[in-house]
Write a protein that holds these residues in place. Structure first.
Motif, PDB file in Angstrom:
ATOM      1  N   UNK A 220     -39.450 -21.511 -51.754  1.00  0.00           N
ATOM      2  CA  UNK A 220     -39.454 -22.569 -50.675  1.00  0.00           C
ATOM      3  C   UNK A 220     -38.075 -22.719 -49.999  1.00  0.00           C
ATOM      4  N   UNK A 221     -37.224 -22.027 -50.531  1.00  0.00           N
ATOM      5  CA  UNK A 221     -35.699 -22.190 -49.946  1.00  0.00           C
ATOM      6  C   UNK A 221     -35.575 -21.142 -49.029  1.00  0.00           C
ATOM      7  N   UNK A 222     -36.529 -20.195 -48.932  1.00  0.00           N
ATOM      8  CA  UNK A 222     -36.527 -19.315 -47.619  1.00  0.00           C
ATOM      9  C   UNK A 222     -36.972 -20.104 -46.468  1.00  0.00           C
ATOM     10  N   UNK A 223     -37.860 -20.809 -46.474  1.00  0.00           N
ATOM     11  CA  UNK A 223     -38.494 -21.404 -45.374  1.00  0.00           C
ATOM     12  C   UNK A 223     -38.087 -22.773 -45.063  1.00  0.00           C
ATOM     13  N   UNK A 224     -37.531 -23.669 -45.823  1.00  0.00           N
ATOM     14  CA  UNK A 224     -36.739 -24.708 -45.778  1.00  0.00           C
ATOM     15  C   UNK A 224     -35.332 -24.544 -45.614  1.00  0.00           C
ATOM     16  N   UNK A 225     -34.614 -24.770 -44.517  1.00  0.00           N
ATOM     17  CA  UNK A 225     -33.317 -23.988 -44.133  1.00  0.00           C
ATOM     18  C   UNK A 225     -32.446 -24.357 -45.275  1.00  0.00           C
ATOM     19  N   UNK A 226     -31.800 -23.232 -45.752  1.00  0.00           N
ATOM     20  CA  UNK A 226     -30.690 -23.404 -47.041  1.00  0.00           C
ATOM     21  C   UNK A 226     -29.628 -23.097 -46.450  1.00  0.00           C
ATOM     22  N   UNK A 268     -22.523 -21.644 -37.382  1.00  0.00           N
ATOM     23  CA  UNK A 268     -23.204 -22.444 -38.396  1.00  0.00           C
ATOM     24  C   UNK A 268     -23.315 -23.666 -38.172  1.00  0.00           C
ATOM     25  N   UNK A 269     -22.378 -24.387 -37.401  1.00  0.00           N
ATOM     26  CA  UNK A 269     -22.630 -25.813 -37.239  1.00  0.00           C
ATOM     27  C   UNK A 269     -23.651 -26.088 -36.195  1.00  0.00           C
ATOM     28  N   UNK A 270     -23.886 -25.026 -35.330  1.00  0.00           N
ATOM     29  CA  UNK A 270     -25.144 -25.221 -34.355  1.00  0.00           C
ATOM     30  C   UNK A 270     -26.340 -25.056 -34.962  1.00  0.00           C
ATOM     31  N   UNK A 271     -26.428 -24.259 -35.981  1.00  0.00           N
ATOM     32  CA  UNK A 271     -27.586 -23.949 -36.688  1.00  0.00           C
ATOM     33  C   UNK A 271     -27.908 -25.282 -37.544  1.00  0.00           C
ATOM     34  N   UNK A 272     -26.720 -25.706 -38.225  1.00  0.00           N
ATOM     35  CA  UNK A 272     -27.129 -26.827 -39.058  1.00  0.00           C
ATOM     36  C   UNK A 272     -27.641 -28.003 -38.290  1.00  0.00           C
ATOM     37  N   UNK A 273     -26.980 -28.419 -36.994  1.00  0.00           N
ATOM     38  CA  UNK A 273     -27.702 -29.525 -36.190  1.00  0.00           C
ATOM     39  C   UNK A 273     -28.842 -29.193 -35.904  1.00  0.00           C
ATOM     40  N   UNK A 274     -29.421 -28.058 -35.683  1.00  0.00           N
ATOM     41  CA  UNK A 274     -30.635 -27.578 -35.080  1.00  0.00           C
ATOM     42  C   UNK A 274     -31.616 -27.876 -36.225  1.00  0.00           C
ATOM     43  N   UNK A 275     -31.258 -27.668 -37.548  1.00  0.00           N
ATOM     44  CA  UNK A 275     -32.034 -27.943 -38.626  1.00  0.00           C
ATOM     45  C   UNK A 275     -32.127 -29.332 -39.108  1.00  0.00           C
ATOM     46  N   UNK A 279     -28.819 -31.968 -46.819  1.00  0.00           N
ATOM     47  CA  UNK A 279     -27.712 -31.554 -47.715  1.00  0.00           C
ATOM     48  C   UNK A 279     -27.218 -30.286 -47.995  1.00  0.00           C
ATOM     49  N   UNK A 280     -28.374 -29.228 -48.311  1.00  0.00           N
ATOM     50  CA  UNK A 280     -27.698 -27.805 -48.236  1.00  0.00           C
ATOM     51  C   UNK A 280     -27.215 -27.332 -46.937  1.00  0.00           C
ATOM     52  N   UNK A 281     -27.648 -27.929 -45.874  1.00  0.00           N
ATOM     53  CA  UNK A 281     -26.853 -27.542 -44.578  1.00  0.00           C
ATOM     54  C   UNK A 281     -25.538 -27.908 -44.554  1.00  0.00           C
ATOM     55  N   UNK A 282     -25.246 -29.260 -44.848  1.00  0.00           N
ATOM     56  CA  UNK A 282     -24.029 -29.882 -44.856  1.00  0.00           C
ATOM     57  C   UNK A 282     -23.080 -29.146 -45.915  1.00  0.00           C
ATOM     58  N   UNK A 283     -23.403 -28.791 -47.330  1.00  0.00           N
ATOM     59  CA  UNK A 283     -22.839 -28.138 -48.286  1.00  0.00           C
ATOM     60  C   UNK A 283     -22.283 -26.914 -47.702  1.00  0.00           C
ATOM     61  N   UNK A 284     -23.195 -25.986 -47.151  1.00  0.00           N
ATOM     62  CA  UNK A 284     -22.947 -24.678 -46.522  1.00  0.00           C
ATOM     63  C   UNK A 284     -21.803 -24.634 -45.266  1.00  0.00           C
ATOM     64  N   UNK A 285     -22.290 -25.781 -44.462  1.00  0.00           N
ATOM     65  CA  UNK A 285     -21.106 -25.904 -43.382  1.00  0.00           C
ATOM     66  C   UNK A 285     -19.727 -26.316 -43.686  1.00  0.00           C
ATOM     67  N   UNK A 286     -19.660 -27.047 -44.835  1.00  0.00           N
ATOM     68  CA  UNK A 286     -18.266 -27.392 -45.388  1.00  0.00           C
ATOM     69  C   UNK A 286     -17.568 -26.133 -46.183  1.00  0.00           C
ATOM     70  N   UNK A 287     -18.488 -25.611 -46.760  1.00  0.00           N
ATOM     71  CA  UNK A 287     -17.773 -24.519 -47.708  1.00  0.00           C
ATOM     72  C   UNK A 287     -17.561 -23.387 -46.577  1.00  0.00           C
ATOM     73  N   UNK A 288     -18.163 -23.111 -45.440  1.00  0.00           N
ATOM     74  CA  UNK A 288     -17.954 -22.011 -44.553  1.00  0.00           C
ATOM     75  C   UNK A 288     -16.721 -22.418 -43.606  1.00  0.00           C
ATOM     76  N   UNK A 289     -16.541 -23.741 -43.636  1.00  0.00           N
ATOM     77  CA  UNK A 289     -15.478 -24.175 -42.758  1.00  0.00           C
ATOM     78  C   UNK A 289     -14.193 -23.913 -43.496  1.00  0.00           C
TER      79      UNK A 289
END
Length: 740
Positions: A220-226, A268-275, A279-289
């Motif tokens: 599921x994690x592969x199709x729901x953006x993680x 990363x932020x642009x893809x996050x906004x697109x998605x 929560x998984x996207x917020x976590x990823x963007x914060x960690x990447x930043x």
């Protein structure tokens, strides 16, 4: 400082476990107390109070924005703006309405609505709608998904069905919906829904079969953006600029490292906004930043520090995120990887790293999936070895690039066609694997057993050679083969499941199990598959000795096929065996048939002269240790009169309300003869039939009967044979569940 951040995280997280919110005075006092403690160097306590206070305030504001009880069930004219991505299904469109307001009443700012047979609805449009409003609610069953908590986490203050409306203005700033509409016109080799889920995080286009395949294979994690997708894109941008700089292709006047870090984070932020920035996207963007920031300053940052900061950042932005299972799985997966790979004395080869990561994630997340009530994929560690690089390397790059180049003739369409073909190949392989090894729905375990299993998982994540590590396997097996409580002879456990406008009652004795009705099915919404079958498995029911379908109406028999497909059923009987699906091979309900299981007595009855479906219902009497329960299906007053001439017309302690409390049943003569002390009602909240009828409730109350209603209390558990009051799901203390 790190201790303070841990304390802040614990304070923010404590909200999830509160049985009730403290009063406003208390959560206003907490930050004041924290400030007073700071001069005494008690930073952890102060930070904990700050976090708990902020979380309680956010939760209270969300609760205050829910629909008032006085408006529950009323139809009001509402104006608002469509937000998010509307889900267009068969004959229904579901969408969220933001900035909602009504001229004559205060309504929640955000609502989730359904419009049956309505016109197309697009994101960004403003509508004036006539809506039948409902307070946030959901089915409450043991160890099941809590829909009410999910609605609160998304700050949805009301649900409702649209009766009519008019569009006030066209869509504005609805760029995500515009991209989705373009994607839906692309030839993706039959995988448009999966492609849209991958690019936009919108899984509405995936079929129920697709979701089941993804769940069975742990993908599921592969199709729901993680976070994996976000990190991959940021890494590709960073490596591209670093490679250009290394070979002298990057402009000398532009320092490559700041540009690499900045552009990687922007990607990363642009893809996050697109998605949709879940929560998984917020976590990823914060960690990447954080990682890019420390990389820019040439400082080594340990893995736990950015995870902790991202954890706090997500909860500070939205403390209610902890109510969603995705929050725990997202951070849990990253924590398992950090714990597994951190502090190793020697490096692993790339293939060892890849294979061990998969099975270690499976071990580490197993106890978490169990406590969240989610299925566990047995094939996931193996499938993900291929599926993760397939999506990351072969599907995601052409999918994102094709979406970006859609305005360019042929190029964007061609790339998306290629990505769709790759997705189709993947789904074909996943479908084969899911057919061979479906997901495992584990039995719910007591807390002490879960704690031992979780300790075993932690031990197995430790490096080889650590003392006591081998003990992890036997401890983990406690979750696989948990101790199961047994009923004494002469006792029966009764579960009236919460299946909305329908009926499903589980009866268990020491060694036997019986299901009386199997829940409703309306179109594709099969509650036998969605609710009854998973609940039976989680309650430890491995098979049914008897499935008794009272009659053939869809609200009683609709889920029977799914239950029979998912569990071994030794025998099926019904009041209307000829009207049930032939594969059930149902037998006839024989009046006066009796049997005994483990000291519990059962007896059947059916009105032989019945001509219509409801009065043909097969009635079951259960007697345990002198305490009786009568299950009546949908019999009407005529069938009730006939019942009073049968051996079942004796004093009864518990009555399952005939026909969900319809005024055509529960006659005064039936109640006077049976003299029940309590009644069980199974019905849907705000159902269109008006069940239970006020006159029936008045008769119950006039006789002093205790009323136990699934719409008000959720699933209800009764121990037949000990003459004690039942227990209901709403008795579990949760701050988001208001007593009804």
């Amino acid at each position: 400082m790190r201790t303070g951040m841990v304390a802040l995280a614990l304070g923010l997280l404590a909200l999830r476990f509160l049985p009730a919110l403290p009063s406003v005075g208390w959560w206003l006092l907490m930050p004041v107390a924290g400030l007073m403690l700071l001069p005494f160097r008690t930073y952890p306590v102060a930070f904990f109070l700050f976090g708990l206070s902020w979380a309680c305030a956010q939760a209270q504001w969300a609760l205050d924005d829910r629909l008032p009880s006085s408006l529950d069930g009323e139809t009001r004219w509402i104006e608002g703006r469509v937000t998010g991505l509307p889900q267009h299904g068969e004959a229904v469109v579901r969408f969220e309405l933001a900035d909602a307001r009504s001229r004559h009443a205060k309504v929640p700012r955000l609502m989730r609505l359904a419009w049956y047979d309505g016109p197309p609805v697009n994101s960004g449009e403003r509508w004036r709608l006539a809506v039948k409003l409902k307070r946030p609610a959901g089915l409450l069953n043991p160890h099941a998904f809590d829909h009410e908590a999910w609605l609160l986490a998304r700050r949805i203050g009301a649900t409702g069905s649209v009766k009519g409306g008019e569009r006030l203005s066209e869509a504005r700033w609805a760029w995500r919906d515009g991209i989705r509409q373009k994607l839906q016109t692309v030839d993706a080799q039959g995988r448009t829904g999966a492609l849209t889920a991958l690019v936009l995080g919108d899984g509405a286009g995936l079929s129920r079969e697709d979701w089941q395949v993804l769940q069975d294979t742990g993908t599921v994690h592969l199709l729901v953006i993680s976070g994996q997708h976000i990190g991959l894109l940021a890494g590709l941008v960073y490596l591209l600029i670093a490679g250009l700089a290394r070979y002298g292709l990057w402009p000398n006047r532009l320092p490559w490292l700041p540009w690499a870090c900045g552009l990687a984070f922007m990607a990363a932020l642009g893809y996050g906004l697109l998605a949709g920035f879940e929560v998984p996207v917020r976590r990823a963007c914060l960690m990447i930043g954080l990682v890019l920031l420390w990389r820019l300053r040439f400082r080594h940052l340990g893995a736990w520090w950015p995870l902790l900061l991202a954890f706090n950042g997500v909860l500070l932005l939205d403390p209610l995120a902890s109510l969603q299972p995705g929050f725990w799985l997202s951070f849990g997966a990253v924590a398992v990887l950090i714990f597994t790979f951190g502090g190793r004395l020697g490096p692993w080869r790339w293939w060892q790293t890849w294979t061990r990561a998969q099975w270690l994630i499976a071990v580490g997340l197993g106890p978490l999936l169990l406590v969240l009530g989610l299925p566990i994929s047995l094939s996931g560690p193996l499938v993900n070895l291929l599926a993760v690089p397939w999506i990351s390397m072969l599907v995601l790059p052409p999918a994102l690039l094709g979406t970006l180049l859609l305005p360019v003739p042929y190029v964007g369409d061609g790339l998306l066609w290629l990505a769709g073909g790759m997705l189709d190949w993947l789904f074909k392989g996943l479908t084969v694997m899911a057919g061979q090894i479906p997901a495992w729905v584990p039995v719910a375990v007591p807390w002490w057993a879960w704690s031992l299993g979780a300790l075993g998982a932690i031990l197995l994540l430790l490096p080889q050679g650590v003392p006591l590590r081998p003990l992890g396997w036997p401890l983990l097996l406690v979750l696989v083969f948990p101790p199961r409580p047994t009923l004494p002879d002469g006792m029966a456990e009764i579960w009236q499941l919460d299946v909305g406008q329908g009926l499903a009652i589980l009866v268990r004795t020491r060694h036997h199990a019986l299901l009386y009705d199997a829940g409703p099915r309306v179109g594709d919404n099969d509650l036998g598959e969605r609710v009854v079958l998973p609940t039976l498995r989680k309650l430890g029911v491995d098979g049914l000795d008897l499935m008794l379908i009272s009659h053939a109406h869809a609200d009683h028999a609709g889920g029977a096929r799914a239950v029979a497909k998912g569990l071994p059923v030794k025998r099926v009987i019904s009041g209307e065996p000829g009207e049930l699906p032939t594969e059930l091979q149902a037998g006839d309900c024989e009046s006066s048939r009796q049997w005994t299981w483990d000291g519990v007595n059962f007896e059947l009855w059916r009105w032989a002269d019945a001509r219509e479906s409801n009065p043909k219902s097969c009635v079951l009497q259960i007697e345990a240790n002198g305490e009786r329960l009568l299950l009546t299906g949908d019999i009407d007053t005529a069938a009730e009169r006939a019942l009073l001439d049968s051996p079942l017309a004796v004093a009864t302690d518990w009555l399952q309300s005939p026909h969900h409390g319809s005024r055509s049943s529960s006659s005064a003569v039936l109640l006077a003869t049976l003299q029940p002390k309590a009644v069980l009602i199974s019905r849907g909240q705000g159902n269109s039939f008006g069940h239970p009828h006020p006159s029936v409730i008045a008769r119950y109350r006039a006789r002093g009967m205790a009323i136990h209603d699934s719409a008000e209390q959720g699933a209800i558990r009764l121990q037949l044979g000990n003459f004690k009051p039942p227990w209901s799901m709403r008795q579990e203390p949760r701050f988001w569940r208001s007593a009804k």
